[in-house]
Design a protein around this motif. Sequence first.
Motif, PDB file in Angstrom:
ATOM      1  N   ALA A  98      41.201  34.482  35.750  1.00  0.00           N
ATOM      2  CA  ALA A  98      41.420  34.454  37.202  1.00  0.00           C
ATOM      3  C   ALA A  98      41.788  33.063  37.681  1.00  0.00           C
ATOM      4  O   ALA A  98      42.572  32.911  38.624  1.00  0.00           O
ATOM      5  CB  ALA A  98      40.163  34.952  37.909  1.00  0.00           C
ATOM      6  N   SER A  99      41.226  32.019  37.035  1.00  0.00           N
ATOM      7  CA  SER A  99      41.540  30.646  37.450  1.00  0.00           C
ATOM      8  C   SER A  99      42.997  30.297  37.173  1.00  0.00           C
ATOM      9  O   SER A  99      43.544  29.378  37.782  1.00  0.00           O
ATOM     10  CB  SER A  99      40.624  29.658  36.722  1.00  0.00           C
ATOM     11  N   MET A 100      43.639  30.992  36.242  1.00  0.00           N
ATOM     12  CA  MET A 100      45.047  30.746  35.936  1.00  0.00           C
ATOM     13  C   MET A 100      45.985  31.528  36.840  1.00  0.00           C
ATOM     14  O   MET A 100      47.193  31.527  36.633  1.00  0.00           O
ATOM     15  CB  MET A 100      45.329  31.109  34.467  1.00  0.00           C
ATOM     16  N   GLY A 101      45.432  32.246  37.802  1.00  0.00           N
ATOM     17  CA  GLY A 101      46.256  32.975  38.751  1.00  0.00           C
ATOM     18  C   GLY A 101      46.458  34.432  38.416  1.00  0.00           C
ATOM     19  O   GLY A 101      47.223  35.122  39.109  1.00  0.00           O
ATOM     20  N   LEU A 102      45.810  34.937  37.361  1.00  0.00           N
ATOM     21  CA  LEU A 102      45.928  36.351  37.024  1.00  0.00           C
ATOM     22  C   LEU A 102      45.115  37.183  38.004  1.00  0.00           C
ATOM     23  O   LEU A 102      43.907  36.996  38.143  1.00  0.00           O
ATOM     24  CB  LEU A 102      45.440  36.605  35.591  1.00  0.00           C
ATOM     25  N   ARG A 103      45.745  38.109  38.655  1.00  0.00           N
ATOM     26  CA  ARG A 103      45.055  38.976  39.603  1.00  0.00           C
ATOM     27  C   ARG A 103      44.476  40.189  38.885  1.00  0.00           C
ATOM     28  O   ARG A 103      44.854  40.507  37.756  1.00  0.00           O
ATOM     29  CB  ARG A 103      46.018  39.425  40.706  1.00  0.00           C
ATOM     30  N   THR A 104      43.578  40.862  39.558  1.00  0.00           N
ATOM     31  CA  THR A 104      42.937  42.032  38.968  1.00  0.00           C
ATOM     32  C   THR A 104      43.964  43.083  38.573  1.00  0.00           C
ATOM     33  O   THR A 104      43.908  43.648  37.469  1.00  0.00           O
ATOM     34  CB  THR A 104      41.930  42.630  39.965  1.00  0.00           C
ATOM     35  N   GLU A 162      37.307  48.604  33.301  1.00  0.00           N
ATOM     36  CA  GLU A 162      37.972  48.428  34.594  1.00  0.00           C
ATOM     37  C   GLU A 162      37.009  47.860  35.634  1.00  0.00           C
ATOM     38  O   GLU A 162      37.374  46.965  36.409  1.00  0.00           O
ATOM     39  CB  GLU A 162      38.545  49.760  35.071  1.00  0.00           C
ATOM     40  N   GLN A 163      35.774  48.379  35.660  1.00  0.00           N
ATOM     41  CA  GLN A 163      34.791  47.882  36.619  1.00  0.00           C
ATOM     42  C   GLN A 163      34.433  46.428  36.348  1.00  0.00           C
ATOM     43  O   GLN A 163      34.299  45.619  37.273  1.00  0.00           O
ATOM     44  CB  GLN A 163      33.539  48.759  36.567  1.00  0.00           C
ATOM     45  N   MET A 164      34.291  46.078  35.071  1.00  0.00           N
ATOM     46  CA  MET A 164      33.958  44.696  34.721  1.00  0.00           C
ATOM     47  C   MET A 164      35.071  43.738  35.133  1.00  0.00           C
ATOM     48  O   MET A 164      34.813  42.675  35.711  1.00  0.00           O
ATOM     49  CB  MET A 164      33.720  44.602  33.211  1.00  0.00           C
ATOM     50  N   VAL A 165      36.307  44.111  34.860  1.00  0.00           N
ATOM     51  CA  VAL A 165      37.442  43.261  35.225  1.00  0.00           C
ATOM     52  C   VAL A 165      37.518  43.100  36.738  1.00  0.00           C
ATOM     53  O   VAL A 165      37.707  41.992  37.266  1.00  0.00           O
ATOM     54  CB  VAL A 165      38.748  43.845  34.663  1.00  0.00           C
ATOM     55  N   THR A 166      37.362  44.197  37.459  1.00  0.00           N
ATOM     56  CA  THR A 166      37.450  44.143  38.924  1.00  0.00           C
ATOM     57  C   THR A 166      36.358  43.278  39.513  1.00  0.00           C
ATOM     58  O   THR A 166      36.609  42.440  40.401  1.00  0.00           O
ATOM     59  CB  THR A 166      37.371  45.566  39.498  1.00  0.00           C
ATOM     60  N   THR A 167      35.134  43.438  39.025  1.00  0.00           N
ATOM     61  CA  THR A 167      34.006  42.683  39.569  1.00  0.00           C
ATOM     62  C   THR A 167      34.156  41.190  39.309  1.00  0.00           C
ATOM     63  O   THR A 167      33.991  40.362  40.218  1.00  0.00           O
ATOM     64  CB  THR A 167      32.687  43.187  38.969  1.00  0.00           C
ATOM     65  N   CYS A 168      34.476  40.819  38.080  1.00  0.00           N
ATOM     66  CA  CYS A 168      34.522  39.400  37.711  1.00  0.00           C
ATOM     67  C   CYS A 168      35.691  38.674  38.369  1.00  0.00           C
ATOM     68  O   CYS A 168      35.531  37.573  38.908  1.00  0.00           O
ATOM     69  CB  CYS A 168      34.591  39.254  36.190  1.00  0.00           C
TER      70      CYS A 168
END
Length: 763
Positions: free
Chosen positions: A97-103, A123-129
């Motif tokens: 996420a710090s590199m600009g990758l969105r969910t 999917e839930q883990m990726v969305t939450t983090c």
Amino acid sequence: MAASHARAVAARELPGPDNDLDMPLASFHDYSQNLELKPDAAGRPLWICPDGRVMLESDTPVYKEATDFLVAIAEPVCRTRFMQEYQLTPYSLYAGASMGLRTADILLAMERFSKNKVPREVEQMVTTCTSRYGKVKLVMQQDRLYIECRNDPAVLEQLLQDPVLADARVMRQATEEVPEHLRRRADMGSADVLAACGDAEGLSGGSAKGARIELADESFLASTRRALEEEEDKLASRIEDFEVDVAKVREVKQRCNELDWPLMEEYDFRNDAESFEMPIELRPETQIRDYQSAALSRMFGNHRARSGIIVLPCGAGKTLVGIVAACTIRRSCLVLCNSSVSVEQWYNQFMMWAQISTDRITRFTAEHKELPHKEACIIVSTFSMLSFSGKRSAEAKQIMTDIEAREWGLLLMDEVHVVPANTFLTCTTRTKSRCKLGLTATLVREDDRINDLNFLIGPKLYEANWLDLQAKGYIAKVQCAEVWCEMTAEFYREYLKAPAALKRQLYAMNPNKFRACEYLMKYHEDRGDKVIVFSDNVFALKKYAVQLKRPMIYGPTSQKERMDWLQAFKSTTTTNTIFISKVGDTSIDLPEATVIIQIASHFGARRQEAQRLGRILRPKSRSSEDFNAFFYTLISRDTQEMYYSTKRQQFLVDQGYAFKVVPELPIDNASDSSAAQLAYSSNEEQRRLLEEVLNSNANEIQADEEEEDAAVRQAEGSAEGGAVSRKRGSMSELSGGDGLAYAEVSRGERHAIFKQRKGPKRT
């Protein structure tokens, strides 16, 4: 078959580091019923399991794209030639996420590469983090640290209610100086309030021109007052940050990570008008390799400098990556190394690759105490120099005062895996820096503190694949071998009944291991190779080197003698083998070395194994051969050394290296004339060696080890003053009774005083 094999691998839960390899089948998980394959699964490279484990097939047309994606969002666990394993973690997703990758980008890429439908848990883990990262920032303004959370007052309120963060909050008095960034916000807000009050004043019956309006509706006045109060509340919510104590920044970062609100640290160096700009540039002839460019792009992806860690193998150019980062930020830079030898190497590399005046770069070690430039500069020092808490000289005090008072644009830490140690923790808190970059080849520790780097430094930004760099010729092609050496009958008999310390001496001095070392050494010398023999056991190091008539470097070796032998090893054909203790694990640059032979190691230290392999990883001239470097580990069979060896190799196995087991060398081959000339070939020589080991003075051996440890501390750049080391011992050693036995002996005649106590016989 390949797909079914990959599915079987992905379906089971591999044993963890604390579990045995012979686990019962009931402890494994079968995901074959949960993983729903896609119709075109054969053309996709990934298996994604519900627990966040991701398997990558290397033999796929989109291997490079899939690898780049996984390195950005997951932690590499094991990367072999055909199958690679990654693990999704909150920290790895924070890094993505710090590199600009969105969910949506991450989930879309998963759906594209995955053979099976992405599990709902993933999917839930990726969305939450990814949705939580970036909302809370750690900002430095004029030597003060602020936790900032804009447009989400609820998150800020949650952080303020935490007792740890509340204790670290700094409440300033109204008379204290207000930082410029807060003053600008306050001025903007005051103008809005005055405008609102002016409008309300006109509505309530007065204005600056004296106009007066009569209003009879009191409810309208009340609603106006409420609107003013809401405006004031809105103004208060605009300043969504609070100051924290600089001395407690480590606890603040750790607590925010525990609350699942990781602090994002970014440095907008291009718009930093408060700090002095440093006149430094890369030399025009400097060339950056593709993987170095990829690592730097993760750090400067959005034209800001992100704090984090870059992992590259030994010999792959970590130093140049750090120099390019310093030249990009162009602000004051503090470089910390783990030894004074590394300080000299970093200093020389800066002068080689960058254009910078000599008065702008200084060294701070026990030997060099150069005053830094008053404006932007570079200081190269060691972790020990900064963390030293004893008495310092006047020059050292002056330099430390400057280091602690200066606001560093970049804090560059080499061998960053040592930072979580209690000794070096203060290095990150005693200095104020806007950006931190950690470099290492072995992001591994034997304790559980490696995860502390996520809040001490930042997330892992990039980790190169060792086998990919080897295939491209950037590092040497290494053949790793574990050579088994049978213990002789006499040595093994003593080994079975010896205490732990003597056991280590016996399996290190095993005559068959001695002969194997000599055999391999002469074989590679005849090929024209350069050989390094490593031994953590000083007693064995001395005996091997003296018997084989080769130079040795260990703790007490003077700096001049050390440099003379290293120079002879590099530039002459007469010195082709050198024996080195653990002082050579790091900070010794010998690109000519092609062979390493280990005869004694530090128990099960995985990092030491990788560091020693790194001594021969620099590219070699013999690129046409299948292998142009060789790494041998000599193991005494049926001893505890075999267990330690398996544990030590785990890190390199995870990087894709395979250890070939050699059960027996052709030493006793009658047709080989060199075998008959090896030392300790006769039983008489072996018995004399055993007597020498058994009669060795334990106190002298311990003194050698203490002297070795002191030399290592000195090489690590310890500041003025001595250090206290703790050693395992016993009361019998302290009292001088070690090795003595007490026995009760009957003298026959009793003393007279005891004879008198003997009463009459009872009837």
